[in-house]
Motif scaffolding. Structure first.
Motif, PDB file in Angstrom:
ATOM      1  N   ALA A 166      99.016  32.341 -79.529  1.00  0.00           N
ATOM      2  CA  ALA A 166      98.742  32.555 -78.104  1.00  0.00           C
ATOM      3  C   ALA A 166      98.325  31.258 -77.424  1.00  0.00           C
ATOM      4  O   ALA A 166      98.714  30.989 -76.283  1.00  0.00           O
ATOM      5  N   LEU A 167      97.534  30.441 -78.121  1.00  0.00           N
ATOM      6  CA  LEU A 167      97.127  29.157 -77.552  1.00  0.00           C
ATOM      7  C   LEU A 167      98.331  28.228 -77.373  1.00  0.00           C
ATOM      8  O   LEU A 167      98.466  27.561 -76.348  1.00  0.00           O
ATOM      9  N   ILE A 168      99.221  28.192 -78.366  1.00  0.00           N
ATOM     10  CA  ILE A 168     100.435  27.376 -78.242  1.00  0.00           C
ATOM     11  C   ILE A 168     101.276  27.869 -77.068  1.00  0.00           C
ATOM     12  O   ILE A 168     101.754  27.064 -76.257  1.00  0.00           O
ATOM     13  N   LYS A 169     101.444  29.174 -76.948  1.00  0.00           N
ATOM     14  CA  LYS A 169     102.212  29.721 -75.818  1.00  0.00           C
ATOM     15  C   LYS A 169     101.543  29.386 -74.491  1.00  0.00           C
ATOM     16  O   LYS A 169     102.212  29.171 -73.483  1.00  0.00           O
ATOM     17  N   GLY A 170     100.213  29.329 -74.488  1.00  0.00           N
ATOM     18  CA  GLY A 170      99.492  28.929 -73.284  1.00  0.00           C
ATOM     19  C   GLY A 170      99.817  27.498 -72.892  1.00  0.00           C
ATOM     20  O   GLY A 170     100.001  27.194 -71.707  1.00  0.00           O
ATOM     21  N   VAL A 171      99.912  26.620 -73.869  1.00  0.00           N
ATOM     22  CA  VAL A 171     100.298  25.232 -73.591  1.00  0.00           C
ATOM     23  C   VAL A 171     101.744  25.194 -73.099  1.00  0.00           C
ATOM     24  O   VAL A 171     102.058  24.469 -72.148  1.00  0.00           O
ATOM     25  N   TYR A 172     102.613  25.970 -73.721  1.00  0.00           N
ATOM     26  CA  TYR A 172     104.012  26.031 -73.254  1.00  0.00           C
ATOM     27  C   TYR A 172     104.065  26.411 -71.776  1.00  0.00           C
ATOM     28  O   TYR A 172     104.797  25.810 -70.997  1.00  0.00           O
ATOM     29  N   ALA A 173     103.276  27.409 -71.399  1.00  0.00           N
ATOM     30  CA  ALA A 173     103.279  27.868 -70.002  1.00  0.00           C
ATOM     31  C   ALA A 173     102.783  26.764 -69.065  1.00  0.00           C
ATOM     32  O   ALA A 173     103.358  26.551 -67.984  1.00  0.00           O
ATOM     33  N   GLN A 174     101.724  26.065 -69.466  1.00  0.00           N
ATOM     34  CA  GLN A 174     101.202  24.982 -68.630  1.00  0.00           C
ATOM     35  C   GLN A 174     102.205  23.832 -68.525  1.00  0.00           C
ATOM     36  O   GLN A 174     102.350  23.210 -67.465  1.00  0.00           O
ATOM     37  N   ALA A 175     102.901  23.549 -69.607  1.00  0.00           N
ATOM     38  CA  ALA A 175     103.922  22.497 -69.592  1.00  0.00           C
ATOM     39  C   ALA A 175     105.051  22.862 -68.630  1.00  0.00           C
ATOM     40  O   ALA A 175     105.509  22.021 -67.846  1.00  0.00           O
ATOM     41  N   GLN A 176     105.478  24.104 -68.674  1.00  0.00           N
ATOM     42  CA  GLN A 176     106.535  24.539 -67.756  1.00  0.00           C
ATOM     43  C   GLN A 176     106.077  24.440 -66.313  1.00  0.00           C
ATOM     44  O   GLN A 176     106.833  24.006 -65.452  1.00  0.00           O
ATOM     45  N   LEU A 177     104.845  24.822 -66.028  1.00  0.00           N
ATOM     46  CA  LEU A 177     104.313  24.711 -64.671  1.00  0.00           C
ATOM     47  C   LEU A 177     104.295  23.263 -64.192  1.00  0.00           C
ATOM     48  O   LEU A 177     104.467  22.995 -63.005  1.00  0.00           O
ATOM     49  N   ALA A 178     104.072  22.324 -65.116  1.00  0.00           N
ATOM     50  CA  ALA A 178     104.023  20.902 -64.771  1.00  0.00           C
ATOM     51  C   ALA A 178     105.416  20.270 -64.719  1.00  0.00           C
ATOM     52  O   ALA A 178     105.537  19.089 -64.429  1.00  0.00           O
ATOM     53  N   GLY A 179     106.441  21.067 -65.016  1.00  0.00           N
ATOM     54  CA  GLY A 179     107.802  20.536 -65.000  1.00  0.00           C
ATOM     55  C   GLY A 179     108.184  19.807 -66.269  1.00  0.00           C
ATOM     56  O   GLY A 179     109.186  19.082 -66.298  1.00  0.00           O
ATOM     57  N   SER A 180     107.435  19.978 -67.306  1.00  0.00           N
ATOM     58  CA  SER A 180     107.732  19.320 -68.576  1.00  0.00           C
ATOM     59  C   SER A 180     108.787  20.117 -69.337  1.00  0.00           C
ATOM     60  O   SER A 180     108.719  21.339 -69.406  1.00  0.00           O
ATOM     61  N   ALA A 181     109.724  19.405 -69.924  1.00  0.00           N
ATOM     62  CA  ALA A 181     110.774  20.049 -70.708  1.00  0.00           C
ATOM     63  C   ALA A 181     110.491  19.970 -72.209  1.00  0.00           C
ATOM     64  O   ALA A 181     111.279  20.454 -73.015  1.00  0.00           O
ATOM     65  N   ARG A 182     109.366  19.353 -72.577  1.00  0.00           N
ATOM     66  CA  ARG A 182     109.097  19.126 -73.999  1.00  0.00           C
ATOM     67  C   ARG A 182     107.607  19.212 -74.286  1.00  0.00           C
ATOM     68  O   ARG A 182     106.793  18.617 -73.597  1.00  0.00           O
ATOM     69  N   VAL A 183     107.273  19.967 -75.345  1.00  0.00           N
ATOM     70  CA  VAL A 183     105.926  19.999 -75.909  1.00  0.00           C
ATOM     71  C   VAL A 183     106.069  19.600 -77.372  1.00  0.00           C
ATOM     72  O   VAL A 183     106.952  20.103 -78.067  1.00  0.00           O
ATOM     73  N   TYR A 184     105.220  18.709 -77.823  1.00  0.00           N
ATOM     74  CA  TYR A 184     105.268  18.313 -79.227  1.00  0.00           C
ATOM     75  C   TYR A 184     103.855  18.132 -79.750  1.00  0.00           C
ATOM     76  O   TYR A 184     102.904  18.020 -78.987  1.00  0.00           O
ATOM     77  N   TRP A 185     103.733  18.128 -81.065  1.00  0.00           N
ATOM     78  CA  TRP A 185     102.451  17.900 -81.715  1.00  0.00           C
ATOM     79  C   TRP A 185     102.698  17.440 -83.135  1.00  0.00           C
ATOM     80  O   TRP A 185     103.828  17.433 -83.611  1.00  0.00           O
ATOM     81  N   GLN A 186     101.627  17.059 -83.798  1.00  0.00           N
ATOM     82  CA  GLN A 186     101.698  16.678 -85.196  1.00  0.00           C
ATOM     83  C   GLN A 186     100.578  17.376 -85.946  1.00  0.00           C
ATOM     84  O   GLN A 186      99.596  17.809 -85.350  1.00  0.00           O
ATOM     85  N   THR A 187     100.759  17.488 -87.248  1.00  0.00           N
ATOM     86  CA  THR A 187      99.718  18.031 -88.103  1.00  0.00           C
ATOM     87  C   THR A 187      99.762  17.278 -89.413  1.00  0.00           C
ATOM     88  O   THR A 187     100.754  16.603 -89.726  1.00  0.00           O
ATOM     89  N   HIS A 188      98.712  17.395 -90.176  1.00  0.00           N
ATOM     90  CA  HIS A 188      98.691  16.734 -91.465  1.00  0.00           C
ATOM     91  C   HIS A 188      99.637  17.457 -92.425  1.00  0.00           C
ATOM     92  O   HIS A 188      99.766  18.686 -92.373  1.00  0.00           O
TER      93      HIS A 188
END
Length: 153
Positions: free
Chosen positions: A105-127
């Motif tokens: 749900a938190l990741i989807k929340g970031v996706y929604a905020q990215a779309q609102l900002a006009g971003s076409a890409r969300v990325y992250w890294q993990t160990h």
């Protein structure tokens, strides 16, 4: 996940509940005790969420006034796109909330905020040892194939 979990922007009143989640996230990555972040880093990070000139943002998972998780993300420019790129920097859920859809749900929340900002890409890294999280990540995104290099001064 229970239907009463809300993903929302962090507020100044959330600090007392945000801090233990932040400390838990940092401890997970070995930043505790003698290797803990300096208090001014935590204080500055917190203040950035409320500064309109900063590209750093925070969402929390709220269940009846109890925070179950957090995510921090930021927007930056790219040489390969005109629109902003969204980097999901931190994601953490309380141990008792894991496996219940809070992270998703938190990741989807970031996706929604990215779309609102006009971003076409969300990325992250993990160990590479974070196998539990990668099980989720493999279901909500694709691996880019890139390897991260860094130099710390």
């Amino acid at each position: 996940m229970s239907g009463d979990v809300t993903i929302r922007s962090v507020t100044r009143q959330d600090y007392a509940q945000w801090l233990p989640l932040w400390d838990g996230y940092n401890a997970f990555y070995g930043r505790s005790g003698p290797t803990a972040l300096a208090p001014e880093i935590t204080a500055t990070t917190w203040q950035r969420f409320f500064d309109g000139y900063e590209p750093v943002h925070a969402l929390v998972a709220d269940c009846g006034g109890e925070l179950l998780g957090l995510t921090h993300y930021l927007f930056h420019r790219s040489t390969t796109a005109i629109e902003p790129t969204c980097y999901l920097q931190d994601l953490f859920t309380d141990a008792a909330a894991r496996g219940k859809g809070v992270g998703r749900a938190l990741i989807k929340g970031v996706y929604a905020q990215a779309q609102l900002a006009g971003s076409a890409r969300v990325y992250w890294q993990t160990h590479e040892t974070n196998h539990t999280a990668m099980q989720l990540y493999d279901n909500v995104a694709e691996k880019s194939g890139f390897v991260v290099y860094r130099r710390i001064f």
